[in-house]
Design a protein around this motif. Structure first.
Motif, PDB file in Angstrom:
ATOM      1  N   THR A 163       0.842  -1.196   0.000  1.00 14.90           N
ATOM      2  CA  THR A 163       0.000   0.000   0.000  1.00 14.90           C
ATOM      3  C   THR A 163       0.880   1.251   0.000  1.00 14.90           C
ATOM      4  O   THR A 163       1.846   1.338   0.767  1.00 14.90           O
ATOM      5  CB  THR A 163      -0.922   0.006   1.230  1.00 14.90           C
ATOM      6  OG1 THR A 163      -1.749  -1.166   1.191  1.00 14.90           O
ATOM      7  CG2 THR A 163      -1.786   1.248   1.257  1.00 14.90           C
ATOM      8  N   GLY A 164       0.535   2.216  -0.848  1.00  7.75           N
ATOM      9  CA  GLY A 164       1.335   3.432  -0.982  1.00  7.75           C
ATOM     10  C   GLY A 164       2.237   3.428  -2.195  1.00  7.75           C
ATOM     11  O   GLY A 164       2.860   4.444  -2.513  1.00  7.75           O
ATOM     12  N   SER A 165       2.312   2.293  -2.887  1.00  4.92           N
ATOM     13  CA  SER A 165       3.094   2.244  -4.124  1.00  4.92           C
ATOM     14  C   SER A 165       2.380   3.007  -5.228  1.00  4.92           C
ATOM     15  O   SER A 165       1.176   3.277  -5.155  1.00  4.92           O
ATOM     16  CB  SER A 165       3.323   0.789  -4.546  1.00  4.92           C
ATOM     17  OG  SER A 165       4.070   0.090  -3.580  1.00  4.92           O
ATOM     18  N   SER A 166       3.116   3.353  -6.270  1.00  6.03           N
ATOM     19  CA  SER A 166       2.576   4.151  -7.372  1.00  6.03           C
ATOM     20  C   SER A 166       1.373   3.477  -8.019  1.00  6.03           C
ATOM     21  O   SER A 166       1.285   2.247  -8.108  1.00  6.03           O
ATOM     22  CB  SER A 166       3.666   4.351  -8.432  1.00  6.03           C
ATOM     23  OG  SER A 166       3.138   4.878  -9.630  1.00  6.03           O
ATOM     24  N   LEU A 167       0.448   4.302  -8.475  1.00  4.45           N
ATOM     25  CA  LEU A 167      -0.613   3.790  -9.326  1.00  4.45           C
ATOM     26  C   LEU A 167      -0.003   3.262 -10.613  1.00  4.45           C
ATOM     27  O   LEU A 167       1.121   3.626 -10.986  1.00  4.45           O
ATOM     28  CB  LEU A 167      -1.625   4.890  -9.642  1.00  4.45           C
ATOM     29  CG  LEU A 167      -2.417   5.455  -8.459  1.00  4.45           C
ATOM     30  CD1 LEU A 167      -3.305   6.608  -8.928  1.00  4.45           C
ATOM     31  CD2 LEU A 167      -3.252   4.374  -7.790  1.00  4.45           C
ATOM     32  N   GLN A 168      -0.712   2.369 -11.302  1.00  8.37           N
ATOM     33  CA  GLN A 168      -0.170   1.830 -12.540  1.00  8.37           C
ATOM     34  C   GLN A 168       0.122   2.966 -13.512  1.00  8.37           C
ATOM     35  O   GLN A 168      -0.537   4.004 -13.508  1.00  8.37           O
ATOM     36  CB  GLN A 168      -1.106   0.801 -13.158  1.00  8.37           C
ATOM     37  CG  GLN A 168      -2.463   1.295 -13.574  1.00  8.37           C
ATOM     38  CD  GLN A 168      -3.374   0.125 -13.979  1.00  8.37           C
ATOM     39  OE1 GLN A 168      -3.645  -0.775 -13.197  1.00  8.37           O
ATOM     40  NE2 GLN A 168      -3.823   0.134 -15.224  1.00  8.37           N
ATOM     41  N   VAL A 169       1.139   2.780 -14.335  1.00  4.90           N
ATOM     42  CA  VAL A 169       1.678   3.858 -15.154  1.00  4.90           C
ATOM     43  C   VAL A 169       1.340   3.648 -16.622  1.00  4.90           C
ATOM     44  O   VAL A 169       0.881   2.574 -17.033  1.00  4.90           O
ATOM     45  CB  VAL A 169       3.204   3.954 -14.960  1.00  4.90           C
ATOM     46  CG1 VAL A 169       3.525   4.389 -13.533  1.00  4.90           C
ATOM     47  CG2 VAL A 169       3.886   2.621 -15.282  1.00  4.90           C
ATOM     48  N   ALA A 170       1.602   4.673 -17.422  1.00  5.17           N
ATOM     49  CA  ALA A 170       1.308   4.593 -18.854  1.00  5.17           C
ATOM     50  C   ALA A 170       2.297   3.700 -19.581  1.00  5.17           C
ATOM     51  O   ALA A 170       1.959   3.056 -20.579  1.00  5.17           O
ATOM     52  CB  ALA A 170       1.318   5.996 -19.462  1.00  5.17           C
ATOM     53  N   GLY A 171       3.556   3.661 -19.106  1.00  6.98           N
ATOM     54  CA  GLY A 171       4.574   2.843 -19.752  1.00  6.98           C
ATOM     55  C   GLY A 171       4.461   1.379 -19.403  1.00  6.98           C
ATOM     56  O   GLY A 171       3.496   0.926 -18.769  1.00  6.98           O
ATOM     57  N   ALA A 172       5.494   0.627 -19.788  1.00  8.75           N
ATOM     58  CA  ALA A 172       5.416  -0.841 -19.739  1.00  8.75           C
ATOM     59  C   ALA A 172       5.960  -1.438 -18.447  1.00  8.75           C
ATOM     60  O   ALA A 172       6.328  -2.603 -18.413  1.00  8.75           O
ATOM     61  CB  ALA A 172       6.175  -1.429 -20.925  1.00  8.75           C
ATOM     62  N   LEU A 173       6.003  -0.664 -17.357  1.00  6.60           N
ATOM     63  CA  LEU A 173       6.601  -1.159 -16.113  1.00  6.60           C
ATOM     64  C   LEU A 173       5.603  -1.752 -15.147  1.00  6.60           C
ATOM     65  O   LEU A 173       5.962  -2.063 -14.005  1.00  6.60           O
ATOM     66  CB  LEU A 173       7.360  -0.028 -15.413  1.00  6.60           C
ATOM     67  CG  LEU A 173       8.638   0.444 -16.096  1.00  6.60           C
ATOM     68  CD1 LEU A 173       9.356   1.459 -15.232  1.00  6.60           C
ATOM     69  CD2 LEU A 173       9.571  -0.725 -16.397  1.00  6.60           C
ATOM     70  N   ASN A 174       4.369  -1.918 -15.535  1.00  5.37           N
ATOM     71  CA  ASN A 174       3.358  -2.446 -14.621  1.00  5.37           C
ATOM     72  C   ASN A 174       3.554  -3.940 -14.391  1.00  5.37           C
ATOM     73  O   ASN A 174       3.716  -4.716 -15.323  1.00  5.37           O
ATOM     74  CB  ASN A 174       1.962  -2.200 -15.196  1.00  5.37           C
ATOM     75  CG  ASN A 174       1.709  -0.721 -15.429  1.00  5.37           C
ATOM     76  OD1 ASN A 174       1.611   0.047 -14.488  1.00  5.37           O
ATOM     77  ND2 ASN A 174       1.631  -0.321 -16.696  1.00  5.37           N
ATOM     78  N   ALA A 175       3.522  -4.321 -13.118  1.00  2.00           N
ATOM     79  CA  ALA A 175       3.604  -5.733 -12.748  1.00  2.00           C
ATOM     80  C   ALA A 175       2.220  -6.227 -12.364  1.00  2.00           C
ATOM     81  O   ALA A 175       1.475  -5.525 -11.674  1.00  2.00           O
ATOM     82  CB  ALA A 175       4.571  -5.925 -11.576  1.00  2.00           C
ATOM     83  N   VAL A 176       1.883  -7.424 -12.797  1.00  2.00           N
ATOM     84  CA  VAL A 176       0.620  -8.028 -12.375  1.00  2.00           C
ATOM     85  C   VAL A 176       0.846  -8.724 -11.029  1.00  2.00           C
ATOM     86  O   VAL A 176       1.978  -8.901 -10.579  1.00  2.00           O
ATOM     87  CB  VAL A 176       0.085  -9.020 -13.425  1.00  2.00           C
ATOM     88  CG1 VAL A 176      -0.316  -8.279 -14.695  1.00  2.00           C
ATOM     89  CG2 VAL A 176       1.116 -10.098 -13.737  1.00  2.00           C
ATOM     90  N   GLU A 177      -0.248  -9.127 -10.392  1.00  2.00           N
ATOM     91  CA  GLU A 177      -0.161  -9.683  -9.044  1.00  2.00           C
ATOM     92  C   GLU A 177       0.749 -10.911  -8.989  1.00  2.00           C
ATOM     93  O   GLU A 177       1.485 -11.114  -8.007  1.00  2.00           O
ATOM     94  CB  GLU A 177      -1.556 -10.034  -8.536  1.00  2.00           C
ATOM     95  CG  GLU A 177      -1.590 -10.533  -7.101  1.00  2.00           C
ATOM     96  CD  GLU A 177      -2.980 -10.888  -6.640  1.00  2.00           C
ATOM     97  OE1 GLU A 177      -3.206 -10.915  -5.416  1.00  2.00           O
ATOM     98  OE2 GLU A 177      -3.857 -11.150  -7.497  1.00  2.00           O
ATOM     99  N   ALA A 178       0.709 -11.742 -10.022  1.00  2.00           N
ATOM    100  CA  ALA A 178       1.525 -12.958 -10.023  1.00  2.00           C
ATOM    101  C   ALA A 178       3.004 -12.638  -9.885  1.00  2.00           C
ATOM    102  O   ALA A 178       3.756 -13.368  -9.223  1.00  2.00           O
ATOM    103  CB  ALA A 178       1.274 -13.756 -11.303  1.00  2.00           C
ATOM    104  N   ILE A 179       3.457 -11.557 -10.489  1.00  2.00           N
ATOM    105  CA  ILE A 179       4.859 -11.173 -10.404  1.00  2.00           C
ATOM    106  C   ILE A 179       5.204 -10.735  -8.991  1.00  2.00           C
ATOM    107  O   ILE A 179       6.259 -11.101  -8.436  1.00  2.00           O
ATOM    108  CB  ILE A 179       5.170 -10.055 -11.410  1.00  2.00           C
ATOM    109  CG1 ILE A 179       5.089 -10.595 -12.838  1.00  2.00           C
ATOM    110  CG2 ILE A 179       6.535  -9.438 -11.145  1.00  2.00           C
ATOM    111  CD1 ILE A 179       5.164  -9.533 -13.904  1.00  2.00           C
ATOM    112  N   THR A 180       4.343  -9.943  -8.375  1.00  2.00           N
ATOM    113  CA  THR A 180       4.605  -9.457  -7.021  1.00  2.00           C
ATOM    114  C   THR A 180       4.669 -10.604  -6.028  1.00  2.00           C
ATOM    115  O   THR A 180       5.567 -10.675  -5.183  1.00  2.00           O
ATOM    116  CB  THR A 180       3.530  -8.438  -6.618  1.00  2.00           C
ATOM    117  OG1 THR A 180       3.549  -7.348  -7.560  1.00  2.00           O
ATOM    118  CG2 THR A 180       3.758  -7.898  -5.228  1.00  2.00           C
TER     119      THR A 180
END
Length: 547
Positions: free
Chosen positions: A294-311
């Protein structure tokens, strides 16, 4: 919990693990692309009849922690029958990013199988194709799965690792679907997939290698059942899961109770210049741990978003690193851990976010920040930050030697963080990647490319009582017109040292044009190359440990 024999438990741990390892060997030896054959960018695992992982090969950490979610998605959406092979790469259904394609099959015992061992029956069953069974029980004894990074899966840029702003621009998204039904290849499905990827004959060959690897795993599991009986094999699979959970609880119990917070950030998302913060609070109470992002960045426009499985995969990896010695790599390892990753954030992105870099870059930063938090609780067991990026480089175009398309993909090694007892290693792959480099000979044979420089980046590791490992320098020349993409990080924020150790050096990248002009590159983007142009990747060093 039923009683078990410890010696027999260890035998089963070795048996099931050897199945996953042999699947990996079969995949590596029969695959076509250097990315799988040379870099070993694949993973294999064995699951029980309920879809719980019971053994994994010593392959890619980012694959292994997330593969159970892919298998769960396959089982929830497809009724896997004898001879079926289910494929998926959908990041929002247990996948990681689109180039990682997971295949799953069920392992079925022949109908009327007896618990006794009969050599004639065994040889007869070996001779039968596992993907074309004649008469089998409707309920699988096990499932086996593998995941391989395909060097291209479509999308706007060769290599499918470009800077897209949604998942549609990254390639073909495959929901859980059969590519083999009752032992027969689903030609229409394969045609659809292969029509949308580059170097499709190479892709087909790698799919076939994955299927062959699954058949190897199924064969070995049936041999175990023939020798030991399905009842004992199933019971000891459950014992392995329970044992792993007990070991993990014991490890967590040794961490002092309390809450430990940390923060780090990715340099940017490639679209805007702002940092992408990742925050964590690790709360340890007794033999359980809660890891809250909690407190991490909202998902971004670029390709750096991780899905839950990765976390979940990254958190599982960090805590598994705390276990001394061998432990069954089963579903039990995650049981004492609770991962809170708010939806819509960069650590649990929702459709249609671009996710190519979440698997390779954000996963590394999640590991960094969780280790940083745990360093407050157990400072004598946590290493300084490693390079914190995979330096993803893709180059694609037409090979003038053959006239065919080519897609080259590689992650470039860097410095490992110094450890409490010794220096970090130099020029190695760390944390969520466990791949190798592509040897210069294999690279130059397969692609119209030439390795011009490859060496350790001396002095780039952070100083300390124990020195951080040095990064690497890799320079590649293209011999044909090509499109190059780079997805990397740690170009602004350096890998941090611990206990007074100095930070490692940040990385950089540049293009040296054939006439000598040098262009400094951003950490993320795509560029056109002409014959004679060279790409130089300079990777970060690891942090130092202690003053």
């Amino acid at each position: 919990m039923k009683k078990f024999d410890p010696t027999t438990l260890e035998i089963y741990r070795a048996l099931y693990t050897s199945v996953a390892e042999e699947m990996g060997i079969a995949l590596r030896r029969t695959s076509f692309s250097p990315n799988i054959k040379e870099r070993r960018d694949y993973s294999c695992a064995v699951f029980d009849s309920s879809g719980r992982v019971i053994a994994q090969g010593d392959h890619m950490p980012v694959h292994l922690g997330s593969m159970p979610m892919a298998v769960a998605a396959a089982l929830s959406e497809v009724e896997i029958g004898p001879g079926d092979v289910v494929a998926l790469n959908d990041p929002f259904a247990g996948g990681t990013h689109l180039p990682d394609v997971t295949l799953v099959i069920g392992v079925f015992a022949p109908a009327g199988e007896r618990e006794t061992r009969r050599r004639g029956d065994r040889e007869k069953r070996k001779a039968q194709s596992l993907l074309r069974p004649l008469s089998q029980s409707p309920h699988p004894l096990f499932y086996v799965a593998n995941r391989a990074h395909h060097a291209d899966i479509g999308g706007a840029t060769p290599g499918s690792m470009g800077l897209a702003t949604d998942v549609y621009g990254e390639g073909v998204r495959i929901p859980p679907i059969r590519i083999v039904r009752d032992g027969e290849m689903c030609d229409d499905v394969m045609k659809l997939i292969l029509a949308n990827v580059r170097s499709n004959q190479e892709r087909r060959a790698d799919f076939e290698a994955q299927i062959g690897s699954l058949k190897t795993g199924a064969t070995r599991l049936l041999e175990i059942v023939e020798r030991r009986g399905r009842k004992e094999a199933s019971e000891y699979a459950s014992h392995l899961i329970s044992y792993s959970a007990r070991v993990m609880r014991h490890v967590i119990e040794a961490i002092p109770d309390g809450s430990y917070e940390a923060e780090d950030a990715l340099d940017d998302d490639g679209i805007s210049a702002g940092e992408v913060p990742i925050r964590v609070r690790v709360t340890v109470k007794g033999d359980r741990a809660r890891v809250d992002f909690t407190g991490s960045s909202l998902q971004v426009a670029g390709a750096l978003n991780a899905v839950e499985a990765i976390t979940v995969s990254a958190v599982s990896y960090v805590f598994r690193c705390l276990i001394a010695g061998d432990v069954p790599a089963s579903a039990g390892l995650i049981e004492p851990l609770e991962v809170i990753a708010p939806r819509g954030t960069v650590v649990n992105a929702t459709h249609p976010a671009a996710v190519a870099g979440g698997n390779v870059e954000t996963s590394q930063r999640i590991v960094d920040v969780v280790f940083k938090a745990l360093a407050q609780a157990i400072p004598d067991r946590i290493p300084a930050a490693s390079q914190g990026t995979m330096n993803n480089l893709t180059i694609g175009g037409l090979d003038p030697r053959t006239g065919a398309e080519f897609s080259y993909y590689e992650t470039v090694a860097g410095g490992m963080g110094a450890r409490p007892g010794q220096d970090g290693m130099s020029a190695t792959h760390t944390h969520m990647t466990n791949s190798l480099n592509t040897p210069a000979e294999a690279l130059e044979y397969a692609y119209p490319l030439r390795v011009r420089l490859y060496r350790i980046r001396k002095g780039s590791g952070g100083k300390g009582i124990h020195k951080g490992g040095d990064g690497a320098i890799r320079e590649i020349e293209t011999l044909a017109p090509a499109r190059m993409s780079l997805l990397s990080d740690r170009r602004k924020r350096a890998p941090c040292g611990l206990q007074g150790g100095a930070d490692g050096d940040v990385g950089r990248a540049l293009i040296i044009r054939r006439h000598g002009r040098r262009e400094e590159l951003t950490s993320k983007g795509s560029w056109d190359l002409r014959p004679g142009d060279r790409v130089r990747i300079v990777t970060p060093g690891g942090g130092g440990f202690g003053k």
